[in-house]
Scaffold this motif. Structure first.
Motif, PDB file in Angstrom:
ATOM      1  N   LEU A 220       0.825  -1.202   0.000  1.00 35.73           N
ATOM      2  CA  LEU A 220       0.000   0.000   0.000  1.00 35.73           C
ATOM      3  C   LEU A 220       0.862   1.255   0.000  1.00 35.73           C
ATOM      4  O   LEU A 220       0.679   2.150  -0.831  1.00 35.73           O
ATOM      5  CB  LEU A 220      -0.937  -0.001   1.213  1.00 35.73           C
ATOM      6  CG  LEU A 220      -1.799   1.257   1.385  1.00 35.73           C
ATOM      7  CD1 LEU A 220      -2.654   1.506   0.160  1.00 35.73           C
ATOM      8  CD2 LEU A 220      -2.667   1.139   2.627  1.00 35.73           C
ATOM      9  N   LEU A 221       1.818   1.334   0.921  1.00 35.90           N
ATOM     10  CA  LEU A 221       2.643   2.536   0.993  1.00 35.90           C
ATOM     11  C   LEU A 221       3.537   2.675  -0.236  1.00 35.90           C
ATOM     12  O   LEU A 221       3.799   3.788  -0.701  1.00 35.90           O
ATOM     13  CB  LEU A 221       3.484   2.516   2.270  1.00 35.90           C
ATOM     14  CG  LEU A 221       2.698   2.627   3.581  1.00 35.90           C
ATOM     15  CD1 LEU A 221       3.646   2.674   4.768  1.00 35.90           C
ATOM     16  CD2 LEU A 221       1.796   3.871   3.591  1.00 35.90           C
ATOM     17  N   ARG A 222       4.005   1.543  -0.778  1.00 35.60           N
ATOM     18  CA  ARG A 222       4.793   1.602  -2.011  1.00 35.60           C
ATOM     19  C   ARG A 222       3.952   2.157  -3.162  1.00 35.60           C
ATOM     20  O   ARG A 222       4.412   3.009  -3.932  1.00 35.60           O
ATOM     21  CB  ARG A 222       5.299   0.207  -2.367  1.00 35.60           C
ATOM     22  CG  ARG A 222       6.158   0.188  -3.638  1.00 35.60           C
ATOM     23  CD  ARG A 222       6.603  -1.216  -3.987  1.00 35.60           C
ATOM     24  NE  ARG A 222       5.519  -2.033  -4.508  1.00 35.60           N
ATOM     25  CZ  ARG A 222       5.185  -3.231  -4.059  1.00 35.60           C
ATOM     26  NH1 ARG A 222       5.835  -3.763  -3.027  1.00 35.60           N
ATOM     27  NH2 ARG A 222       4.197  -3.906  -4.611  1.00 35.60           N
ATOM     28  N   THR A 223       2.713   1.677  -3.257  1.00 38.73           N
ATOM     29  CA  THR A 223       1.818   2.161  -4.314  1.00 38.73           C
ATOM     30  C   THR A 223       1.568   3.651  -4.176  1.00 38.73           C
ATOM     31  O   THR A 223       1.605   4.406  -5.163  1.00 38.73           O
ATOM     32  CB  THR A 223       0.474   1.409  -4.260  1.00 38.73           C
ATOM     33  OG1 THR A 223       0.708   0.016  -4.484  1.00 38.73           O
ATOM     34  CG2 THR A 223      -0.490   1.930  -5.319  1.00 38.73           C
ATOM     35  N   SER A 331      -1.172   9.958   7.912  1.00 35.62           N
ATOM     36  CA  SER A 331      -1.693   9.188   9.050  1.00 35.62           C
ATOM     37  C   SER A 331      -1.434   7.702   8.854  1.00 35.62           C
ATOM     38  O   SER A 331      -1.068   6.992   9.800  1.00 35.62           O
ATOM     39  CB  SER A 331      -3.188   9.451   9.223  1.00 35.62           C
ATOM     40  OG  SER A 331      -3.439  10.838   9.418  1.00 35.62           O
ATOM     41  N   LEU A 332      -1.624   7.213   7.629  1.00 28.20           N
ATOM     42  CA  LEU A 332      -1.346   5.805   7.324  1.00 28.20           C
ATOM     43  C   LEU A 332       0.111   5.459   7.593  1.00 28.20           C
ATOM     44  O   LEU A 332       0.428   4.453   8.234  1.00 28.20           O
ATOM     45  CB  LEU A 332      -1.664   5.529   5.856  1.00 28.20           C
ATOM     46  CG  LEU A 332      -3.025   4.936   5.514  1.00 28.20           C
ATOM     47  CD1 LEU A 332      -3.185   4.866   4.006  1.00 28.20           C
ATOM     48  CD2 LEU A 332      -3.182   3.562   6.130  1.00 28.20           C
ATOM     49  N   ARG A 333       0.997   6.287   7.084  1.00 29.74           N
ATOM     50  CA  ARG A 333       2.424   6.022   7.232  1.00 29.74           C
ATOM     51  C   ARG A 333       2.843   6.026   8.708  1.00 29.74           C
ATOM     52  O   ARG A 333       3.633   5.185   9.145  1.00 29.74           O
ATOM     53  CB  ARG A 333       3.218   7.079   6.453  1.00 29.74           C
ATOM     54  CG  ARG A 333       4.677   6.724   6.250  1.00 29.74           C
ATOM     55  CD  ARG A 333       5.328   7.656   5.254  1.00 29.74           C
ATOM     56  NE  ARG A 333       5.327   9.039   5.694  1.00 29.74           N
ATOM     57  CZ  ARG A 333       4.663  10.018   5.097  1.00 29.74           C
ATOM     58  NH1 ARG A 333       3.930   9.770   4.034  1.00 29.74           N
ATOM     59  NH2 ARG A 333       4.717  11.245   5.554  1.00 29.74           N
ATOM     60  N   GLN A 334       2.294   6.947   9.472  1.00 27.36           N
ATOM     61  CA  GLN A 334       2.639   7.025  10.891  1.00 27.36           C
ATOM     62  C   GLN A 334       2.089   5.843  11.676  1.00 27.36           C
ATOM     63  O   GLN A 334       2.687   5.414  12.660  1.00 27.36           O
ATOM     64  CB  GLN A 334       2.119   8.346  11.469  1.00 27.36           C
ATOM     65  CG  GLN A 334       2.892   9.552  10.972  1.00 27.36           C
ATOM     66  CD  GLN A 334       2.123  10.857  11.106  1.00 27.36           C
ATOM     67  OE1 GLN A 334       0.931  10.860  11.466  1.00 27.36           O
ATOM     68  NE2 GLN A 334       2.776  11.968  10.830  1.00 27.36           N
ATOM     69  N   GLN A 399      -5.714  -2.667   1.336  1.00 25.64           N
ATOM     70  CA  GLN A 399      -6.399  -2.067   2.487  1.00 25.64           C
ATOM     71  C   GLN A 399      -6.620  -3.069   3.606  1.00 25.64           C
ATOM     72  O   GLN A 399      -6.382  -2.765   4.766  1.00 25.64           O
ATOM     73  CB  GLN A 399      -7.741  -1.466   2.067  1.00 25.64           C
ATOM     74  CG  GLN A 399      -8.479  -0.848   3.256  1.00 25.64           C
ATOM     75  CD  GLN A 399      -9.438   0.240   2.809  1.00 25.64           C
ATOM     76  OE1 GLN A 399      -9.191   0.930   1.848  1.00 25.64           O
ATOM     77  NE2 GLN A 399     -10.513   0.398   3.540  1.00 25.64           N
ATOM     78  N   ASN A 400      -7.060  -4.289   3.286  1.00 24.81           N
ATOM     79  CA  ASN A 400      -7.315  -5.263   4.344  1.00 24.81           C
ATOM     80  C   ASN A 400      -6.042  -5.589   5.115  1.00 24.81           C
ATOM     81  O   ASN A 400      -6.040  -5.697   6.332  1.00 24.81           O
ATOM     82  CB  ASN A 400      -7.901  -6.549   3.744  1.00 24.81           C
ATOM     83  CG  ASN A 400      -9.309  -6.337   3.208  1.00 24.81           C
ATOM     84  OD1 ASN A 400     -10.007  -5.421   3.668  1.00 24.81           O
ATOM     85  ND2 ASN A 400      -9.723  -7.155   2.267  1.00 24.81           N
ATOM     86  N   ARG A 401      -4.939  -5.723   4.382  1.00 24.83           N
ATOM     87  CA  ARG A 401      -3.682  -6.042   5.047  1.00 24.83           C
ATOM     88  C   ARG A 401      -3.238  -4.912   5.973  1.00 24.83           C
ATOM     89  O   ARG A 401      -2.801  -5.141   7.093  1.00 24.83           O
ATOM     90  CB  ARG A 401      -2.601  -6.288   3.992  1.00 24.83           C
ATOM     91  CG  ARG A 401      -1.241  -6.600   4.590  1.00 24.83           C
ATOM     92  CD  ARG A 401      -0.271  -7.032   3.497  1.00 24.83           C
ATOM     93  NE  ARG A 401       1.054  -7.249   4.049  1.00 24.83           N
ATOM     94  CZ  ARG A 401       2.012  -6.335   4.066  1.00 24.83           C
ATOM     95  NH1 ARG A 401       1.778  -5.137   3.588  1.00 24.83           N
ATOM     96  NH2 ARG A 401       3.194  -6.597   4.575  1.00 24.83           N
ATOM     97  N   SER A 402      -3.359  -3.653   5.503  1.00 25.09           N
ATOM     98  CA  SER A 402      -2.922  -2.546   6.331  1.00 25.09           C
ATOM     99  C   SER A 402      -3.807  -2.385   7.554  1.00 25.09           C
ATOM    100  O   SER A 402      -3.333  -2.076   8.651  1.00 25.09           O
ATOM    101  CB  SER A 402      -2.935  -1.240   5.516  1.00 25.09           C
ATOM    102  OG  SER A 402      -4.247  -0.882   5.139  1.00 25.09           O
TER     103      SER A 402
END
Length: 408
Positions: A220-223, A331-334, A399-402
């Motif tokens: 997700l973050l790579r994308t 927020s996701l990255r943190q 999304q489910n994994r994150s």
């Protein structure tokens, strides 16, 4: 309302928020006064444009290195030290202006130093936030910080910086130096956070590689990082010639150009107010997918329209999307990155994000000069259509994994 919200987020966040607000005003003042200063020294378009690139260049050169040291050092003390160094640099610039000894070389040196300090301070501030507020409050905290940036940096500081420069050319830079000192004083009072858990005996290269590998392996973050890296090349290539687009295609005056820049601020403020609510209502996947579509449509509409009201509406929507995207991704990255890797993961993301902006700024003028003022917008629109297609499925599948990682 912002004061009440920051109080609910805690006293430490209030200090961090206030320090950010003060330094954002100072940054905005210099962003407005800096081009005026360069233009007062030289009439060379290349030298004036070079000043922007000089301040962006450190993100390409040092962002990864800065991330490694953010994860090795006390983050609070690092930001305080960097703010004091930036204050000293701006004081030196103000003195050279006041004494009539300022040169383009001096301006470039100070701007490069400010940009280098920014790679450290911005990365450290982003890594500090999860130690100040609870994970479920990160979106609200980031929204407040982004709103502060919009109000202080774009609404208040820009006209203030230009006004101060007209009164006394050294004044805006001296005031910015004071804002950095005040921000440092506020952060000194911040409760010390736990020291980063990075292995200090590991080489810097290995430390950097660890952060880059972690970001690359997280789908997700790579994308998101790749999407915005390419997206910023496209955006900055188009908007590097925006002032010429306004004059030649829209026929607006300098006052009209200023009005269009205000549209960015209006949309940005709306985006910070809506970001958390939109994610809660529609879900992260929908918000991020819609954001990529907005990016594509923005460039294509600007490439085809000559109606001023359409451009204003597009800019408001685009800047609102930009803030929603920024709050959501930060927020996701943190939440997802381990505490001891926050600096390195954030800096790796920034290399693609802000490095793309620097590359795009260089390309835009070249493309427009050869193929016309709307060509960069056409290229940007097609590029973002391809980015949206490539990222569409990974955004949903990740999304489910994150979310599982967040809950774990």
């Amino acid at each position: 309302m912002p004061a009440l919200t920051s109080a609910r987020l805690g006293a430490d966040f209030a200090k961090l928020w206030t320090a950010s607000a003060v330094s954002n005003v100072g940054d905005g003042i210099t962003m407005a006064a800096g081009p005026l200063l360069i233009a007062s020294i030289t009439d060379s378009p290349a030298l004036v444009a070079g000043a922007v690139f000089v301040q962006q260049l450190p993100w390409l050169l040092f962002a990864l290195l800065s991330g490694a040291y953010v994860d090795r050092l006390d983050r609070r003390r690092l930001v305080v030290t960097v703010n004091l160094v930036r204050a000293a640099a701006l004081t030196t610039l103000a003195l050279t202006i006041a004494t009539g000894t300022v040169t383009v070389a001096v301006c470039y040196a100070v701007l490069f130093l400010l940009g280098t300090g920014e790679t450290l301070a911005d990365t450290a501030m982003g890594a500090l936030l999860p130690s100040v507020v609870a994970p479920d409050r990160l979106s609200s905290a980031n929204a407040r910080l982004y709103a502060t940036f919009t109000i202080g940096n774009q609404f208040v500081a820009k006209p203030l910086g230009a006004w101060l420069f007209v009164i006394a050319a050294a004044a805006p830079f001296g005031l910015n130096a004071l804002t950095f000192v005040l921000a440092a004083v506020l952060l000194v009072r911040l409760r010390p956070a736990p020291a980063p858990a990075a292995t200090t005996h590991a080489s810097v290269i290995r430390s950097i590689a660890e952060g880059v590998r972690w970001l690359w392996r997280h789908r997700l973050l790579r994308t998101l990082a790749l999407s915005m890296g390419v997206g910023n090349v496209a955006f900055c290539a188009a908007f590097a010639v925006f002032v010429l687009y306004c004059r030649q295609r829209l026929g607006v005056s300098d006052v009209g150009y200023g009005f269009l820049l205000t549209a960015f601020a209006v949309g940005g403020l709306a985006g910070t107010a809506l970001a958390t609510r939109l994610v809660r209502t529609f879900g992260r996947t929908v918000v991020l997918r819609v954001g990529l579509v907005v990016e594509m449509l923005t460039h294509l509409i600007l490439a085809t329209t000559t109606a001023l009201w359409v451009v204003v509406a597009v800019l408001v929507v685009f800047s609102a999307h930009g803030m929603v995207w920024g709050v959501t991704v930060a927020s996701l990255r943190q939440r997802l990155a381990p505490s001891h890797l926050l600096g390195r993961v954030g800096s790796a993301y920034a290399v693609l994000d802000l490095g793309g902006a620097a590359v795009g700024s260089l390309l835009g003028g070249l493309i427009a000069g050869v193929w016309g003022i709307t060509t960069p917008f056409w290229i940007a629109g097609v590029t973002m259509a391809l980015v949206a297609l490539a990222a569409w499925r990974p955004l949903a599948q990740s999304q489910n994994r994150s979310e599982a990682i967040e809950e774990g």
